[in-house]
Design a protein around this motif. Sequence first.
Motif: not given
Length: 236
Positions: A133-136, A138-146, A169-178
């Motif tokens: 998954n790609i997460f937004n 502080d310093f851009g985007k990070v791609k992480l294996y679940l 710290k995730l930006l523009n992310t809703q916990f409920n959506n995750l």
Amino acid sequence: MIKIAICDDEKIILECMYNKIKKVTHKLYEDIEIKKFINGNELLVEITNAEHFDMLFLDIDMPQINGFEIANLVRKYNKEIIIIFLTSMDELVYESFKYNPFRFLRKQKVDEELVEVLTSAINSIEKVKEKQNIFNIDFGKVKLYLNDILYIECINRKVYLKTFNIKYKLLNTQFNNLINELDDKNFILIHRTCMVNLKYVFSINKLDIILDNKEKLPISRYRVNDIKRAFTLYAE
């Protein structure tokens, strides 16, 4: 990108393996990065500094720290990384099984076995990468294996994601959506603001759970039975 590390204390063999792996992978996969390490401690420094490798080629017989010892340390926080042992001693194959290696590559048979080993390993890695998954942040985007995520929590309406090495710290992310997104992917809600990867649950108590990294997280008493049930099903 697929990142490969090769570790061997004999410089001639290290260079030879690097060239052979580079030649084979060039035909199999476009985006490959290969790093060489002359001893295990250098490799472990890279890994503990959050360097992510998809595949490790480890010489078993090395001074200071051998391939089995490296594998044992790596396996404590990364169950998915592909480990391929290199050796000229066939009798060590059975001892290697405890570290869950992908293959046991005999140095005297490298030319015969390397293509099959790398083809199978890359196919396996590609299947795992589909789970990224790609997460937004502080310093851009990070791609992480679940599989690399220990837990995700919401504190004061801010969402944080924890791996073994880093807390993002995730930006523009809703916990409920995750919650909805990860509900069927081995994550369990332990209370209304935290969900945990079942893969890294070590034990479950009445008031908290303990993860494989010894971190302790509080759980809702109303969810204890659901958490235990999900953990049992996952373990089975």
